[in-house]
Motif scaffolding. Structure first.
Motif, PDB file in Angstrom:
ATOM      1  N   ILE A 226      49.954  49.582 -22.690  1.00 36.52           N
ATOM      2  CA  ILE A 226      49.739  50.298 -21.420  1.00 36.52           C
ATOM      3  C   ILE A 226      49.859  49.277 -20.300  1.00 36.52           C
ATOM      4  CG2 ILE A 226      48.167  51.738 -20.081  1.00 36.52           C
ATOM      5  CD1 ILE A 226      46.701  52.434 -22.637  1.00 36.52           C
ATOM      6  N   ASN A 227      50.837  49.450 -19.427  1.00 37.62           N
ATOM      7  CA  ASN A 227      51.048  48.514 -18.329  1.00 37.62           C
ATOM      8  C   ASN A 227      49.835  48.509 -17.401  1.00 37.62           C
ATOM      9  OD1 ASN A 227      53.719  47.885 -19.180  1.00 37.62           O
ATOM     10  ND2 ASN A 227      54.408  49.819 -18.298  1.00 37.62           N
ATOM     11  N   THR A 228      49.376  47.307 -17.038  1.00 39.28           N
ATOM     12  CA  THR A 228      48.113  47.269 -16.301  1.00 39.28           C
ATOM     13  C   THR A 228      48.005  46.219 -15.212  1.00 39.28           C
ATOM     14  OG1 THR A 228      45.713  47.251 -16.597  1.00 39.28           O
ATOM     15  CG2 THR A 228      46.966  45.698 -17.924  1.00 39.28           C
ATOM     16  N   ALA A 229      48.697  45.070 -15.312  1.00 39.96           N
ATOM     17  CA  ALA A 229      48.442  43.997 -14.344  1.00 39.96           C
ATOM     18  C   ALA A 229      49.682  43.152 -14.122  1.00 39.96           C
ATOM     19  CB  ALA A 229      47.297  43.111 -14.832  1.00 39.96           C
ATOM     20  N   ILE A 230      49.726  42.525 -12.948  1.00 34.65           N
ATOM     21  CA  ILE A 230      50.761  41.549 -12.616  1.00 34.65           C
ATOM     22  C   ILE A 230      50.084  40.350 -11.968  1.00 34.65           C
ATOM     23  CG2 ILE A 230      52.642  43.212 -12.340  1.00 34.65           C
ATOM     24  CD1 ILE A 230      52.173  43.192  -9.364  1.00 34.65           C
ATOM     25  N   ILE A 231      50.796  39.217 -11.963  1.00 32.66           N
ATOM     26  CA  ILE A 231      50.266  38.018 -11.314  1.00 32.66           C
ATOM     27  C   ILE A 231      50.832  37.950  -9.911  1.00 32.66           C
ATOM     28  CG2 ILE A 231      50.275  35.524 -11.361  1.00 32.66           C
ATOM     29  CD1 ILE A 231      49.151  35.727 -13.912  1.00 32.66           C
ATOM     30  N   GLN A 232      49.958  37.759  -8.957  1.00 32.56           N
ATOM     31  CA  GLN A 232      50.362  37.764  -7.549  1.00 32.56           C
ATOM     32  C   GLN A 232      51.336  36.617  -7.262  1.00 32.56           C
ATOM     33  OE1 GLN A 232      47.204  37.104  -4.668  1.00 32.56           O
ATOM     34  NE2 GLN A 232      47.970  38.781  -3.423  1.00 32.56           N
ATOM     35  N   ASN A 233      52.324  36.911  -6.412  1.00 33.38           N
ATOM     36  CA  ASN A 233      53.297  35.914  -5.957  1.00 33.38           C
ATOM     37  C   ASN A 233      54.061  35.288  -7.127  1.00 33.38           C
ATOM     38  OD1 ASN A 233      52.425  36.281  -3.264  1.00 33.38           O
ATOM     39  ND2 ASN A 233      50.766  34.809  -3.568  1.00 33.38           N
ATOM     40  N   SER A 234      54.387  36.101  -8.118  1.00 31.75           N
ATOM     41  CA  SER A 234      55.161  35.601  -9.252  1.00 31.75           C
ATOM     42  C   SER A 234      56.181  36.649  -9.654  1.00 31.75           C
ATOM     43  CB  SER A 234      54.253  35.275 -10.440  1.00 31.75           C
ATOM     44  OG  SER A 234      53.707  36.462 -10.975  1.00 31.75           O
ATOM     45  N   GLN A 235      57.137  36.230 -10.449  1.00 28.34           N
ATOM     46  CA  GLN A 235      58.133  37.146 -10.976  1.00 28.34           C
ATOM     47  C   GLN A 235      58.169  37.036 -12.490  1.00 28.34           C
ATOM     48  OE1 GLN A 235      61.855  36.196  -9.092  1.00 28.34           O
ATOM     49  NE2 GLN A 235      61.308  37.193  -7.158  1.00 28.34           N
ATOM     50  N   GLY A 236      58.330  38.174 -13.157  1.00 32.42           N
ATOM     51  CA  GLY A 236      58.447  38.166 -14.604  1.00 32.42           C
ATOM     52  C   GLY A 236      57.152  37.937 -15.338  1.00 32.42           C
ATOM     53  N   LEU A 237      56.018  38.195 -14.674  1.00 33.16           N
ATOM     54  CA  LEU A 237      54.715  38.041 -15.324  1.00 33.16           C
ATOM     55  C   LEU A 237      53.946  39.350 -15.206  1.00 33.16           C
ATOM     56  CD1 LEU A 237      53.616  34.466 -14.181  1.00 33.16           C
ATOM     57  CD2 LEU A 237      54.311  35.176 -16.463  1.00 33.16           C
ATOM     58  N   GLY A 238      54.175  40.223 -16.172  1.00 35.71           N
ATOM     59  CA  GLY A 238      53.455  41.484 -16.241  1.00 35.71           C
ATOM     60  C   GLY A 238      52.640  41.533 -17.521  1.00 35.71           C
ATOM     61  N   PHE A 239      51.576  42.350 -17.521  1.00 39.45           N
ATOM     62  CA  PHE A 239      50.677  42.385 -18.664  1.00 39.45           C
ATOM     63  C   PHE A 239      50.355  43.823 -19.037  1.00 39.45           C
ATOM     64  CE2 PHE A 239      50.160  38.399 -16.483  1.00 39.45           C
ATOM     65  CZ  PHE A 239      50.238  37.482 -17.521  1.00 39.45           C
ATOM     66  N   ALA A 240      50.221  44.039 -20.339  1.00 38.62           N
ATOM     67  CA  ALA A 240      49.942  45.371 -20.865  1.00 38.62           C
ATOM     68  C   ALA A 240      48.833  45.283 -21.903  1.00 38.62           C
ATOM     69  CB  ALA A 240      51.201  45.977 -21.490  1.00 38.62           C
ATOM     70  N   ILE A 241      48.038  46.354 -21.977  1.00 35.59           N
ATOM     71  CA  ILE A 241      46.982  46.459 -22.975  1.00 35.59           C
ATOM     72  C   ILE A 241      47.625  46.856 -24.301  1.00 35.59           C
ATOM     73  CG2 ILE A 241      44.877  47.694 -23.620  1.00 35.59           C
ATOM     74  CD1 ILE A 241      44.636  48.345 -20.554  1.00 35.59           C
ATOM     75  N   PRO A 242      47.419  46.106 -25.381  1.00 41.39           N
ATOM     76  CA  PRO A 242      48.023  46.476 -26.667  1.00 41.39           C
ATOM     77  C   PRO A 242      47.613  47.887 -27.084  1.00 41.39           C
ATOM     78  CG  PRO A 242      47.103  44.266 -26.775  1.00 41.39           C
ATOM     79  CD  PRO A 242      46.629  44.861 -25.481  1.00 41.39           C
ATOM     80  N   ILE A 243      48.547  48.637 -27.609  1.00 36.43           N
ATOM     81  CA  ILE A 243      48.266  50.031 -27.948  1.00 36.43           C
ATOM     82  C   ILE A 243      47.241  50.129 -29.077  1.00 36.43           C
ATOM     83  CG2 ILE A 243      50.079  50.332 -29.673  1.00 36.43           C
ATOM     84  CD1 ILE A 243      48.930  52.819 -26.901  1.00 36.43           C
ATOM     85  N   ASN A 244      47.152  49.128 -29.952  1.00 39.63           N
ATOM     86  CA  ASN A 244      46.138  49.179 -31.017  1.00 39.63           C
ATOM     87  C   ASN A 244      44.730  49.104 -30.429  1.00 39.63           C
ATOM     88  OD1 ASN A 244      48.387  49.153 -32.628  1.00 39.63           O
ATOM     89  ND2 ASN A 244      47.655  47.577 -34.016  1.00 39.63           N
ATOM     90  N   THR A 245      44.565  48.320 -29.366  1.00 40.37           N
ATOM     91  CA  THR A 245      43.279  48.288 -28.668  1.00 40.37           C
ATOM     92  C   THR A 245      43.002  49.642 -28.038  1.00 40.37           C
ATOM     93  OG1 THR A 245      43.485  45.920 -28.186  1.00 40.37           O
ATOM     94  CG2 THR A 245      41.982  47.202 -26.792  1.00 40.37           C
ATOM     95  N   ALA A 246      44.012  50.206 -27.392  1.00 41.73           N
ATOM     96  CA  ALA A 246      43.843  51.502 -26.724  1.00 41.73           C
ATOM     97  C   ALA A 246      43.520  52.608 -27.712  1.00 41.73           C
ATOM     98  CB  ALA A 246      45.108  51.849 -25.942  1.00 41.73           C
ATOM     99  N   LYS A 247      44.116  52.569 -28.921  1.00 40.54           N
ATOM    100  CA  LYS A 247      43.840  53.600 -29.930  1.00 40.54           C
ATOM    101  C   LYS A 247      42.347  53.653 -30.250  1.00 40.54           C
ATOM    102  CE  LYS A 247      48.251  53.171 -32.468  1.00 40.54           C
ATOM    103  NZ  LYS A 247      48.840  52.682 -33.740  1.00 40.54           N
ATOM    104  N   LYS A 248      41.769  52.479 -30.483  1.00 39.29           N
ATOM    105  CA  LYS A 248      40.350  52.412 -30.847  1.00 39.29           C
ATOM    106  C   LYS A 248      39.469  52.944 -29.716  1.00 39.29           C
ATOM    107  CE  LYS A 248      38.510  48.337 -30.968  1.00 39.29           C
ATOM    108  NZ  LYS A 248      38.143  46.957 -31.392  1.00 39.29           N
ATOM    109  N   ILE A 249      39.794  52.557 -28.491  1.00 41.36           N
ATOM    110  CA  ILE A 249      39.004  53.004 -27.341  1.00 41.36           C
ATOM    111  C   ILE A 249      39.186  54.499 -27.118  1.00 41.36           C
ATOM    112  CG2 ILE A 249      38.676  52.736 -24.868  1.00 41.36           C
ATOM    113  CD1 ILE A 249      37.749  50.355 -26.592  1.00 41.36           C
TER     114      ILE A 249
END
Length: 423
Positions: A280-303
């Motif tokens: 699940i797409n969730t975060a980026i690093i400010q003033n940067s390119q090509g640095l995006g972060f996602a929550i692993p779907i296995n973590t999301a399944k449990k939650i």
């Protein structure tokens, strides 16, 4: 989308803590004074190491309205999806696109300027013809989500719907539904929204534990309100800790991707080449390119299972602040004549602080202890200890092997449920 602001000179691991925001009511004044000097010394040590972390949360894409105013030739690709279909991204979009939704939310916030303009002294000084400023404003947000059940269950980020007065879900075919938040977990930033509909297209969930850097990654969402936007890239890394990303209060080992994601992509799916959701797409690093972060779907399944069943998620906690022990940190602590502790080990997790009346406190953990094993598993960094705590249900035993003043101790702790106001 959360924007993270970082400035690292080397490995970013400041006070990585299992339970970073403990209720302040648990800290009585005398115990705060007890730890004032040790924390000052450790703070100076960390400052000398040049480590700084700051994180900011930017809601998906908000407007405030005032109500009254690829593979090399030597190593050919083994991805059958791309070999058999050079237009595999189009195939994934056609397969999954109708299950990706737009989430519009509204929330009422206090107008910070209202108190100033409504102050009688200000009005008397500037005159009573000042413009009337409403005490509240309506904030509108746009995020993304994806349907996981044909009967209307939708996964998204908790920060997309937290505190929302209204939630509206729009499908790709244009139909719009009122959404009900079934539950949201700010500790992992996962939420479930339900709409009254059936026979909906739903995504297929993959296995994020099998991800490897270099694999294809496809993102679909509504960045900046531009519906059904598709971007692609690769999996840049896996297992990025919350501290590395700059969000130490959360308990997620993130997927890093260079697939472009922007505010409004929050809650949208990150897909593999077969069209399965891997994050699940969730975060980026400010003033940067090509640095995006996602929550692993296995973590999301449990939650998700807990949110749908009970509407909430329970997380265990110990009540400690900790620091990954490295040879460099050991040298800095031992070379400081004013340091209240000395460290003999060069590997493990150093306990910096123990909260009063916490499971760690009642279980015998002290500041200066070094944890080297948890449930017979070797602990080399703070993330491994945090995961060990997370994997231990509240009330169950957590066996710790610690080193204290040259002695080895074995302690049994019982983690408790993380208080709701600790996040």
């Amino acid at each position: 989308m959360k924007i993270v602001n970082q400035d690292f000179e080397h490995d970013p691991h400041p006070l990585a803590d299992v339970d970073s925001n403990l209720p302040t009511s648990q800290l009585d004044q005398s115990q705060q004074n007890t730890w004032k000097k040790p924390l000052t010394y450790l703070g100076l040590i960390l400052a000398g190491a040049g480590i700084t972390v700051a994180s900011l949360r930017l809601q998906p894409h908000f407007q405030v309205l005032q109500p009254s105013l690829p593979a090399t030739a030597s190593q050919p690709s083994v991805n059958l999806a791309t070999d058999s279909n050079p237009n595999f991204i189009t195939a994934v979009v056609n397969q999954v696109g109708s299950a990706v939704v737009r989430i519009d939310s509204t929330r009422t916030i206090k107008n910070p300027n209202a108190a100033i303009f409504n102050d009688p002294l200000i009005q008397q000084f500037f005159g009573y013809n000042l413009p009337k400023v409403p005490s509240q404003e309506i904030e509108r947000g746009i995020g993304s989500g994806f349907i996981i059940d044909s009967n209307g269950e939708i996964l998204t980020n908790a920060h997309v719907v937290n505190g929302a007065d209204t939630v509206s879900v729009t499908l790709k075919d244009g139909r719009s539904f009122k959404g009900k938040v079934m539950g949201a977990d700010p500790v992992t930033d996962v939420a479930v929204v339900r709409i009254q509909a059936d026979n909906l297209s739903a995504v297929k969930l993959g296995d994020s534990n099998k991800l490897q850097p270099g694999a294809w990654a496809i993102a679909i969402g509504n960045p900046l309100g531009l519906d059904n936007t598709v971007t692609h890239g690769i999996i840049s890394a896996t297992g990025r800790s919350s501290t590395q990303v700059g969000m130490p209060n959360e308990r997620v080992d993130y997927i890093q991707t260079d697939a472009p994601i922007n505010p409004g992509n929050s809650g949208g799916p990150l897909l593999n080449a077969s069209g399965q959701v891997i994050g699940i797409n969730t975060a980026i690093i400010q003033n940067s390119q090509g640095l995006g972060f996602a929550i692993p779907i296995n973590t999301a399944k449990k939650i998700t299972t807990q949110l749908i069943t009970t509407g909430k998620v329970t997380h265990p906690y110990l009540g400690i602040q900790m620091l990954t022990l490295t040879p460099e940190v050991k040298e800095q602590i031992n070379s400081d004549p004013n340091s209240p502790i000395t460290v003999e080990e060069s590997q493990g997790v150093l306990i910096v602080k123990v909260a009063p009346k916490s499971p760690a406190n009642t279980g015998g953990i002290r500041a200066g202890d070094v944890i080297v094993k948890a449930n017979n598993q070797t602990i080399t960094n703070a993330e491994e200890l945090q995961q060990a705590v997370e994997n231990t249900s509240a009330g169950n035993n957590l066996q710790l092997k610690i080193l204290r003043n040259g002695e080895t101790l074995n302690l049994n702790l019982r983690p408790k449920v993380l208080p709701a106001n600790a996040k």
